[in-house]
Design a protein around this motif. Structure first.
Motif, PDB file in Angstrom:
ATOM      1  N   ILE A  14      42.191  63.268 -48.267  1.00 64.79           N
ATOM      2  CA  ILE A  14      42.707  62.221 -47.502  1.00 64.79           C
ATOM      3  C   ILE A  14      43.875  62.501 -46.605  1.00 64.79           C
ATOM      4  O   ILE A  14      44.013  61.825 -45.370  1.00 64.79           O
ATOM      5  N   ASP A  15      44.565  63.487 -46.766  1.00 70.85           N
ATOM      6  CA  ASP A  15      45.717  64.045 -46.151  1.00 70.85           C
ATOM      7  C   ASP A  15      45.485  64.785 -44.982  1.00 70.85           C
ATOM      8  O   ASP A  15      46.294  65.201 -44.143  1.00 70.85           O
ATOM      9  N   ARG A  16      44.156  65.221 -44.907  1.00 74.50           N
ATOM     10  CA  ARG A  16      43.624  65.824 -43.458  1.00 74.50           C
ATOM     11  C   ARG A  16      43.298  64.674 -42.331  1.00 74.50           C
ATOM     12  O   ARG A  16      42.943  65.144 -41.366  1.00 74.50           O
ATOM     13  N   MET A  17      43.396  63.370 -42.845  1.00 73.70           N
ATOM     14  CA  MET A  17      43.085  62.522 -41.691  1.00 73.70           C
ATOM     15  C   MET A  17      44.250  61.978 -41.125  1.00 73.70           C
ATOM     16  O   MET A  17      45.024  61.556 -41.764  1.00 73.70           O
ATOM     17  N   ILE A  18      44.390  62.046 -39.842  1.00 82.45           N
ATOM     18  CA  ILE A  18      45.518  61.330 -38.901  1.00 82.45           C
ATOM     19  C   ILE A  18      44.872  60.030 -38.147  1.00 82.45           C
ATOM     20  O   ILE A  18      43.932  60.391 -37.372  1.00 82.45           O
ATOM     21  N   PRO A  19      44.912  59.014 -38.484  1.00 81.99           N
ATOM     22  CA  PRO A  19      43.889  57.766 -38.076  1.00 81.99           C
ATOM     23  C   PRO A  19      44.438  57.156 -36.922  1.00 81.99           C
ATOM     24  O   PRO A  19      43.972  56.462 -36.469  1.00 81.99           O
ATOM     25  N   ALA A  20      45.255  57.928 -36.310  1.00 77.27           N
ATOM     26  CA  ALA A  20      45.768  57.351 -34.826  1.00 77.27           C
ATOM     27  C   ALA A  20      46.594  58.378 -34.260  1.00 77.27           C
ATOM     28  O   ALA A  20      47.345  59.064 -34.918  1.00 77.27           O
ATOM     29  N   ARG A  21      46.501  58.308 -32.793  1.00 76.86           N
ATOM     30  CA  ARG A  21      47.358  59.318 -32.061  1.00 76.86           C
ATOM     31  C   ARG A  21      48.888  59.327 -32.234  1.00 76.86           C
ATOM     32  O   ARG A  21      49.846  60.267 -32.279  1.00 76.86           O
ATOM     33  N   ALA A  22      49.388  57.844 -32.557  1.00 73.05           N
ATOM     34  CA  ALA A  22      50.854  57.568 -32.863  1.00 73.05           C
ATOM     35  C   ALA A  22      51.386  58.195 -34.068  1.00 73.05           C
ATOM     36  O   ALA A  22      52.348  58.537 -34.264  1.00 73.05           O
ATOM     37  N   GLN A  23      50.373  58.668 -34.928  1.00 70.99           N
ATOM     38  CA  GLN A  23      50.813  59.146 -36.481  1.00 70.99           C
ATOM     39  C   GLN A  23      50.709  60.848 -36.317  1.00 70.99           C
ATOM     40  O   GLN A  23      50.746  61.448 -37.256  1.00 70.99           O
ATOM     41  N   ILE A  24      50.483  61.522 -35.047  1.00 67.67           N
ATOM     42  CA  ILE A  24      50.468  62.846 -35.140  1.00 67.67           C
ATOM     43  C   ILE A  24      51.972  63.316 -35.413  1.00 67.67           C
ATOM     44  O   ILE A  24      52.939  62.770 -34.761  1.00 67.67           O
ATOM     45  N   PRO A  25      52.058  64.243 -36.311  1.00 68.98           N
ATOM     46  CA  PRO A  25      53.375  64.671 -37.057  1.00 68.98           C
ATOM     47  C   PRO A  25      54.143  65.253 -35.753  1.00 68.98           C
ATOM     48  O   PRO A  25      53.573  65.917 -35.030  1.00 68.98           O
ATOM     49  N   GLU A  26      55.558  65.144 -35.662  1.00 72.66           N
ATOM     50  CA  GLU A  26      56.385  66.049 -34.713  1.00 72.66           C
ATOM     51  C   GLU A  26      56.021  67.386 -35.306  1.00 72.66           C
ATOM     52  O   GLU A  26      56.381  68.248 -34.118  1.00 72.66           O
ATOM     53  N   ASP A  27      55.831  67.918 -36.464  1.00 77.36           N
ATOM     54  CA  ASP A  27      55.861  69.393 -36.636  1.00 77.36           C
ATOM     55  C   ASP A  27      54.726  69.509 -37.291  1.00 77.36           C
ATOM     56  O   ASP A  27      54.617  69.700 -38.656  1.00 77.36           O
ATOM     57  N   PRO A  28      53.307  69.651 -36.637  1.00 74.65           N
ATOM     58  CA  PRO A  28      52.135  69.635 -37.321  1.00 74.65           C
ATOM     59  C   PRO A  28      52.240  71.092 -38.447  1.00 74.65           C
ATOM     60  O   PRO A  28      52.537  72.044 -37.879  1.00 74.65           O
ATOM     61  N   ASN A  29      51.249  70.786 -39.356  1.00 75.65           N
ATOM     62  CA  ASN A  29      51.113  72.140 -40.343  1.00 75.65           C
ATOM     63  C   ASN A  29      50.141  73.080 -39.437  1.00 75.65           C
ATOM     64  O   ASN A  29      49.596  72.629 -38.550  1.00 75.65           O
ATOM     65  N   PRO A  30      50.255  74.308 -39.893  1.00 72.73           N
ATOM     66  CA  PRO A  30      49.426  75.121 -39.308  1.00 72.73           C
ATOM     67  C   PRO A  30      47.934  74.657 -39.505  1.00 72.73           C
ATOM     68  O   PRO A  30      47.624  74.251 -40.775  1.00 72.73           O
ATOM     69  N   GLY A  31      46.915  74.974 -38.784  1.00 79.90           N
ATOM     70  CA  GLY A  31      45.569  74.764 -39.081  1.00 79.90           C
ATOM     71  C   GLY A  31      44.802  74.398 -37.830  1.00 79.90           C
ATOM     72  O   GLY A  31      45.406  74.406 -36.497  1.00 79.90           O
ATOM     73  N   ASN A  32      43.778  73.876 -37.930  1.00 76.14           N
ATOM     74  CA  ASN A  32      42.767  73.584 -36.973  1.00 76.14           C
ATOM     75  C   ASN A  32      42.924  71.969 -36.876  1.00 76.14           C
ATOM     76  O   ASN A  32      42.765  71.381 -37.847  1.00 76.14           O
ATOM     77  N   TYR A  33      42.960  71.709 -35.511  1.00 73.02           N
ATOM     78  CA  TYR A  33      43.246  70.134 -35.300  1.00 73.02           C
ATOM     79  C   TYR A  33      42.103  69.403 -34.587  1.00 73.02           C
ATOM     80  O   TYR A  33      42.025  70.157 -33.457  1.00 73.02           O
ATOM     81  N   ILE A  34      41.234  68.624 -34.881  1.00 65.61           N
ATOM     82  CA  ILE A  34      40.044  68.157 -34.008  1.00 65.61           C
ATOM     83  C   ILE A  34      40.668  66.747 -33.643  1.00 65.61           C
ATOM     84  O   ILE A  34      40.543  65.759 -34.253  1.00 65.61           O
ATOM     85  N   VAL A  35      40.466  66.674 -32.336  1.00 61.38           N
ATOM     86  CA  VAL A  35      40.812  65.180 -31.793  1.00 61.38           C
ATOM     87  C   VAL A  35      39.588  64.752 -31.326  1.00 61.38           C
ATOM     88  O   VAL A  35      38.444  64.933 -30.866  1.00 61.38           O
ATOM     89  N   VAL A  36      39.294  63.326 -32.049  1.00 61.92           N
ATOM     90  CA  VAL A  36      38.250  62.661 -32.157  1.00 61.92           C
ATOM     91  C   VAL A  36      38.511  61.281 -31.272  1.00 61.92           C
ATOM     92  O   VAL A  36      39.303  60.444 -31.753  1.00 61.92           O
TER      93      VAL A  36
END
Length: 246
Positions: A14-36
């Motif tokens: 569940i910690d891989r889900m960012i449920p809204a644009r406003a919740q994008i972290p200021e310092d994202p973890n390394p990885g692949n991010y899919i914008v849906v």
């Protein structure tokens, strides 16, 4: 024993889900991010590539596109939907998967953004670093995207763009659809029908009161599952189709 989670695949953290644009972290973890952003950005982008666009420059602000076209005269640029969803003067298209079918983008650069999905791409780009890779996915290209990412290293995060800073059911459904394929636990036919109903009933009632193009975008494009082998990945400020078939 947890009746809410027992039997749920452990590969859907569940910690891989960012449920809204406003919740994008200021310092994202390394990885692949899919914008849906199922309606419309994540459906329009694959259509532009399917129709031959060279790349899609994601502008930081709506209104930057004419300057891009001055520097790239062959470009086709997208703006707002305009009155009655016919587009704005000075622009070639808007964020609509059906409208772009009649726009000559083959071999040409394009430029656009959108209130939710496009801005989520920009937010991630500005917040991230070299170890953050950004993709765009929806129901139409989610299987191809999952197949691509399964061969890559690193964790994958899902950004359900939402609307107005709040989660949207259709984007969460799209993110879950891609996640289930990525972790090789694809939804059953019954589960898929529930995902599609979430999308339809999230947008359909509102679109019934709008021009027909909105219903066409939803029913003929956004819900056309696994119809595009397109893998949009951001390089700098531009999305490129990195599918093996491109």
């Amino acid at each position: 024993m947890n009746p809410l989670t027992d039997g749920v695949a452990e590969s859907l953290p569940i910690d891989r889900m960012i449920p809204a644009r406003a919740q994008i972290p200021e310092d994202p973890n390394p990885g692949n991010y899919i914008v849906v952003d199922v309606a419309q950005f994540s459906t329009t982008v694959p259509e532009l590539f399917a129709n031959g666009a060279e790349y899609i420059h994601i502008t930081e602000d709506r209104g930057d596109e004419p300057a891009f076209k001055r520097d790239n005269p062959r470009a086709r640029i997208g703006g707002g939907s305009g009155p009655e969803y016919q587009g704005e003067p000075g622009y070639d298209f808007f964020n609509s998967p059906s409208f772009v079918q009649d726009v000559d983008v083959a071999g040409r650069p394009t430029a656009m953004t959108s209130t939710n999905g496009g801005n989520a791409v920009t937010d991630l780009r500005l917040a991230g670093s070299d170890d953050v890779d950004i993709y765009v996915g929806g129901l139409t290209n989610g299987v191809a995207l999952a197949d691509h990412l399964r061969e890559r290293d690193g964790k994958t995060y899902f950004v359900a763009a939402g609307s107005g800073g709040k989660p949207s059911p259709e984007d969460v459904a799209g993110a879950l659809f891609i996640a289930r394929h990525l972790f090789e636990d694809p939804p059953t036919d019954r589960e898929l029908s529930v995902y599609l109903e979430m999308v339809e009933f999230s947008k359909g009632p509102k679109y019934e009161r709008r021009p027909r193009i909105k219903r066409t975008d939803l029913y003929e494009y956004a819900l056309d599952v696994d119809s595009r082998d397109v893998v949009p990945k951001l390089d700098g400020q531009k999305l490129y189709n990195v599918s093996k078939d491109s």
